[in-house]
Design a protein around this motif. Structure first.
Motif, PDB file in Angstrom:
ATOM      1  N   LEU A   1      29.637 -55.821  48.209  1.00 58.60           N
ATOM      2  CA  LEU A   1      28.250 -55.369  48.001  1.00 58.60           C
ATOM      3  C   LEU A   1      27.727 -55.431  46.623  1.00 58.60           C
ATOM      4  N   ALA A   2      26.673 -56.003  46.170  1.00 55.55           N
ATOM      5  CA  ALA A   2      25.893 -55.923  44.899  1.00 55.55           C
ATOM      6  C   ALA A   2      24.631 -55.015  45.209  1.00 55.55           C
ATOM      7  N   ASN A   3      24.552 -53.837  44.196  1.00 53.20           N
ATOM      8  CA  ASN A   3      23.586 -52.852  44.540  1.00 53.20           C
ATOM      9  C   ASN A   3      21.990 -53.355  43.784  1.00 53.20           C
ATOM     10  N   SER A   4      22.090 -54.674  43.380  1.00 55.36           N
ATOM     11  CA  SER A   4      20.792 -55.203  42.886  1.00 55.36           C
ATOM     12  C   SER A   4      20.750 -56.829  43.037  1.00 55.36           C
ATOM     13  N   ARG A   5      19.647 -57.329  42.841  1.00 54.59           N
ATOM     14  CA  ARG A   5      19.387 -58.656  42.730  1.00 54.59           C
ATOM     15  C   ARG A   5      20.320 -59.346  41.315  1.00 54.59           C
ATOM     16  N   GLN A   6      20.182 -58.522  40.324  1.00 50.49           N
ATOM     17  CA  GLN A   6      20.812 -58.862  39.183  1.00 50.49           C
ATOM     18  C   GLN A   6      22.076 -58.818  39.430  1.00 50.49           C
TER      19      GLN A   6
ATOM     20  N   PRO B   1      38.857 -55.129  61.737  1.00 49.77           N
ATOM     21  CA  PRO B   1      37.427 -54.499  61.286  1.00 49.77           C
ATOM     22  C   PRO B   1      36.847 -55.512  60.087  1.00 49.77           C
ATOM     23  N   VAL B   2      35.868 -55.558  59.856  1.00 49.97           N
ATOM     24  CA  VAL B   2      34.944 -56.136  58.692  1.00 49.97           C
ATOM     25  C   VAL B   2      35.188 -55.387  57.793  1.00 49.97           C
ATOM     26  N   VAL B   3      35.768 -55.892  56.499  1.00 48.55           N
ATOM     27  CA  VAL B   3      36.144 -54.980  55.290  1.00 48.55           C
ATOM     28  C   VAL B   3      35.082 -55.370  54.445  1.00 48.55           C
ATOM     29  N   VAL B   4      34.636 -54.237  53.858  1.00 47.03           N
ATOM     30  CA  VAL B   4      33.531 -54.159  52.962  1.00 47.03           C
ATOM     31  C   VAL B   4      34.089 -53.403  51.628  1.00 47.03           C
ATOM     32  N   THR B   5      33.517 -53.761  50.494  1.00 45.73           N
ATOM     33  CA  THR B   5      33.750 -52.918  49.323  1.00 45.73           C
ATOM     34  C   THR B   5      32.641 -53.257  48.309  1.00 45.73           C
ATOM     35  N   GLY B   6      32.441 -52.627  47.137  1.00 50.61           N
ATOM     36  CA  GLY B   6      31.622 -52.717  46.273  1.00 50.61           C
ATOM     37  C   GLY B   6      31.550 -51.903  45.121  1.00 50.61           C
ATOM     38  N   TYR B   7      30.438 -51.391  44.416  1.00 50.91           N
ATOM     39  CA  TYR B   7      30.773 -50.522  43.387  1.00 50.91           C
ATOM     40  C   TYR B   7      29.685 -49.355  43.416  1.00 50.91           C
ATOM     41  N   VAL B   8      30.033 -48.093  42.887  1.00 56.35           N
ATOM     42  CA  VAL B   8      29.336 -46.922  43.307  1.00 56.35           C
ATOM     43  C   VAL B   8      28.013 -46.935  42.384  1.00 56.35           C
ATOM     44  N   GLY B   9      27.781 -47.642  41.407  1.00 52.41           N
ATOM     45  CA  GLY B   9      26.540 -47.753  40.523  1.00 52.41           C
ATOM     46  C   GLY B   9      26.288 -48.578  39.562  1.00 52.41           C
ATOM     47  N   VAL B  10      26.013 -48.372  38.281  1.00 52.85           N
ATOM     48  CA  VAL B  10      25.810 -49.297  37.466  1.00 52.85           C
ATOM     49  C   VAL B  10      27.171 -50.116  36.973  1.00 52.85           C
ATOM     50  N   VAL B  11      27.183 -51.509  36.995  1.00 45.99           N
ATOM     51  CA  VAL B  11      28.524 -52.240  36.773  1.00 45.99           C
ATOM     52  C   VAL B  11      28.106 -52.574  35.127  1.00 45.99           C
ATOM     53  N   TYR B  12      28.793 -51.927  34.110  1.00 53.63           N
ATOM     54  CA  TYR B  12      28.494 -52.065  32.641  1.00 53.63           C
ATOM     55  C   TYR B  12      29.751 -52.400  31.990  1.00 53.63           C
ATOM     56  N   GLU B  13      30.918 -52.510  32.726  1.00 52.43           N
ATOM     57  CA  GLU B  13      32.265 -52.866  32.009  1.00 52.43           C
ATOM     58  C   GLU B  13      33.241 -53.699  32.895  1.00 52.43           C
TER      59      GLU B  13
ATOM     60  N   THR C   1      32.700 -39.175  43.950  1.00 49.02           N
ATOM     61  CA  THR C   1      31.486 -39.998  44.148  1.00 49.02           C
ATOM     62  C   THR C   1      31.652 -41.237  44.724  1.00 49.02           C
ATOM     63  N   ARG C   2      33.042 -41.798  45.143  1.00 46.30           N
ATOM     64  CA  ARG C   2      33.194 -42.928  45.689  1.00 46.30           C
ATOM     65  C   ARG C   2      33.068 -42.471  47.344  1.00 46.30           C
ATOM     66  N   TRP C   3      33.438 -41.304  47.432  1.00 44.91           N
ATOM     67  CA  TRP C   3      33.439 -40.966  48.904  1.00 44.91           C
ATOM     68  C   TRP C   3      31.749 -40.908  49.199  1.00 44.91           C
ATOM     69  N   LYS C   4      31.198 -40.375  48.308  1.00 42.33           N
ATOM     70  CA  LYS C   4      29.565 -40.358  48.618  1.00 42.33           C
ATOM     71  C   LYS C   4      29.113 -41.802  48.921  1.00 42.33           C
ATOM     72  N   TRP C   5      29.559 -42.587  47.873  1.00 42.36           N
ATOM     73  CA  TRP C   5      28.932 -43.904  48.039  1.00 42.36           C
ATOM     74  C   TRP C   5      29.518 -44.699  49.367  1.00 42.36           C
TER      75      TRP C   5
ATOM     76  N   ALA D   1      21.431 -52.174  48.200  1.00 50.33           N
ATOM     77  CA  ALA D   1      20.893 -51.191  47.219  1.00 50.33           C
ATOM     78  C   ALA D   1      21.599 -50.031  47.059  1.00 50.33           C
ATOM     79  N   LEU D   2      21.772 -49.299  46.203  1.00 46.63           N
ATOM     80  CA  LEU D   2      22.535 -47.942  46.275  1.00 46.63           C
ATOM     81  C   LEU D   2      22.182 -47.192  47.528  1.00 46.63           C
ATOM     82  N   PRO D   3      23.207 -46.783  48.220  1.00 47.65           N
ATOM     83  CA  PRO D   3      22.640 -46.087  49.595  1.00 47.65           C
ATOM     84  C   PRO D   3      22.226 -44.809  49.419  1.00 47.65           C
ATOM     85  N   PHE D   4      22.299 -44.007  48.144  1.00 47.51           N
ATOM     86  CA  PHE D   4      21.743 -42.860  47.836  1.00 47.51           C
ATOM     87  C   PHE D   4      20.392 -42.696  47.651  1.00 47.51           C
ATOM     88  N   LEU D   5      19.745 -43.830  47.131  1.00 52.55           N
ATOM     89  CA  LEU D   5      18.211 -43.741  46.735  1.00 52.55           C
ATOM     90  C   LEU D   5      17.499 -43.142  48.002  1.00 52.55           C
ATOM     91  N   GLY D   6      16.333 -42.285  47.407  1.00 51.18           N
ATOM     92  CA  GLY D   6      15.589 -41.932  48.283  1.00 51.18           C
ATOM     93  C   GLY D   6      14.861 -40.453  47.979  1.00 51.18           C
TER      94      GLY D   6
END
Length: 438
Positions: free
Chosen positions: A141-146, A113-125, A19-23, A169-174
């Motif tokens: 990266l933050a996947n939403s305004r919230q 290089p520019v180093v980037v990280t973030g979360y695969v989906g909902v951050v709930y814990e 899942t992290r490879w996909k994201w 935003a989540l990159p796999f929406l569409g």
């Protein structure tokens, strides 16, 4: 010199699960200008969740090169490669270890290089813990305004620089928007590897899905699974639904277990049901009726508390009776999943920030994680040691050689050890747990 100064941009993604490879891979492509030719090199961090060939095929994201590495091998190889962007698609501890290792590896270099990280989906814990372990990247990266607001509040609350937080935003929406019911009407339950955790709760959810299929024989009911027994994904799965289904007896003829790309499954979905899967956001983005279950309570440990205010919280009893949740538009907008045209520009701010960093005179400054041997002397060394790194980011004595690939015998032993670990998680651990409850 950055690759973009001479030819097509080069991007590297280091991931530790399917899942992290996909994201990471999809994010990497979205971070570069639309339509730009990009060379994408993938690195899979060796560990318990290293994806199998089947899982990689199911993800469906191709790279120009892809290889499995240890942390030490990656840190040795990366500085020699002229990448523009590096995406760290790892758990928080992995990100922190790489930040410290890269800081040391890039010491004295004018370009990096520019180093980037973030979360695969909902951050709930583990919000604070996970965020502080990611601090030090050029972009978090933050996947939403919230999420962007929450991330900045955490960093500012501990006196850390919050400038890296970038809303995307989540990159796999569409996918195509939902236009109406299919024939037959299709209900999909998106299973999660670790939510809920107990056998009792997972058996309950399977039983309700079976009952729904029997109550509505005219519908097609699908149990969408993330991995096959023996495979691991982002989270451990001790009690796969496949095994619970085998013990439950014959399933109704209109209920099937399915794998595959979630986007393709959503193409034929009329109702998406889950406890708290990120699939709910994919479904909502496409305007597919989406239900987040309350049967086991609305609790932080389940992650469904994230959906309070969404209008999607509902029970199986209500779904059995024909109820279809109506999502709240304002909640959708704050989550970055409203399919109103904004998604097309969701990565613009990140692209602009990367372009500015790559064009910075004199190159980028050294990485500066919040956690150091001064701020977290009782925590950081253990995080780094898990990846065979010393407190200064250098390889520990006895760490796997960075320039040496394991021989055939070692590869066989490693695969056997990984299989034994997975067997222990999915077969031995549940038995021990049950014995402890006697």
């Amino acid at each position: 010199m950055p690759a973009s100064a001479t030819n097509a941009p080069r991007v590297a993604v280091l991931a530790d699960s399917d899942t992290r490879w996909k994201w990471g891979a999809l994010t990497a492509r979205r971070l570069l200008p639309e339509g730009a030719e990009v060379r994408l090199d993938g690195y899979l961090l060796r560990g318990r969740a290293t994806p199998t060939a089947r899982q990689l095929r199911e993800v469906g994201v191709r790279a120009d090169s892809l290889r499995e590495v240890t942390a030490v091998q990656f840190l040795s190889a990366l500085p020699e490669e002229p990448y523009d962007v590096l995406v760290l698609a790892l758990v928080g501890g992995g990100v922190q270890a790489m930040l410290h290792g890269l800081k040391r590896a890039w010491q004295g270099r004018a370009e990096r290089p520019v180093v980037v990280t973030g979360y695969v989906g909902v951050v709930y814990e583990k919000l604070a813990d996970g965020l502080l372990l990611r601090h030090g990247a050029d972009l978090v990266l933050a996947n939403s305004r919230q999420d962007a607001e929450r991330f900045r509040a955490v960093y500012e609350g501990v006196g850390a620089d919050a400038g890296a937080v970038t809303e995307v935003a989540l990159p796999f929406l569409g996918g195509e928007p939902y236009t109406g019911e299919h024939d037959p009407c299709t209900v999909v339950f998106a299973a999660q590897p670790s939510v809920p955790e107990s056998r009792k709760d997972r058996a309950y959810l399977l039983d309700r899905l079976v009952r729904h299929a029997r109550l509505h024989p005219e519908r097609e009911v699908l149990l969408k699974l993330r991995s096959k027994p023996g495979e691991h994904t982002t989270h451990l799965e001790e009690l796969p639904y496949q095994k619970l289904a085998q013990k439950a007896g014959p399933l109704p003829p209109n209920l099937r277990l399915v794998y595959g790309n979630m986007g393709e499954v959503l193409d034929r979905t009329d109702l998406l049901v889950t406890v708290s899967s990120t699939a709910a956001l994919e479904s909502l983005h496409r305007r597919i009726p989406t239900a987040v279950l309350t049967d086991l309570g609305v609790r932080e440990v389940l992650g469904n508390h994230h959906f309070t205010g969404s209008g999607c919280l509902v029970s199986w009893d209500q779904l059995d009776a024909g109820h279809r949740p109506e999502p709240d538009p304002e909640w959708l907008a704050r989550q970055g999943v409203a399919a109103d045209g904004d998604y097309a520009t969701a990565f613009d701010a990140a692209r602009e920030r990367i372009a500015k960093l790559l064009g910075r005179p004199g190159g980028l400054p050294p990485l500066t994680p919040y956690y150091t041997n001064e701020t977290a002397p009782g925590y950081l060394p253990g995080i780094l040691a898990r990846h065979h790194l010393a407190p200064d980011g250098s390889p520990l004595p006895g760490a796997p050689a960075a320039d040496k690939e394991p021989g055939p015998v070692r590869q066989i032993v490693r695969r056997a050890a990984r299989g034994a670990y997975r067997h222990g998680v999915q077969r031995v651990a549940p038995v021990i747990r049950r014995m402890g409850e006697l």
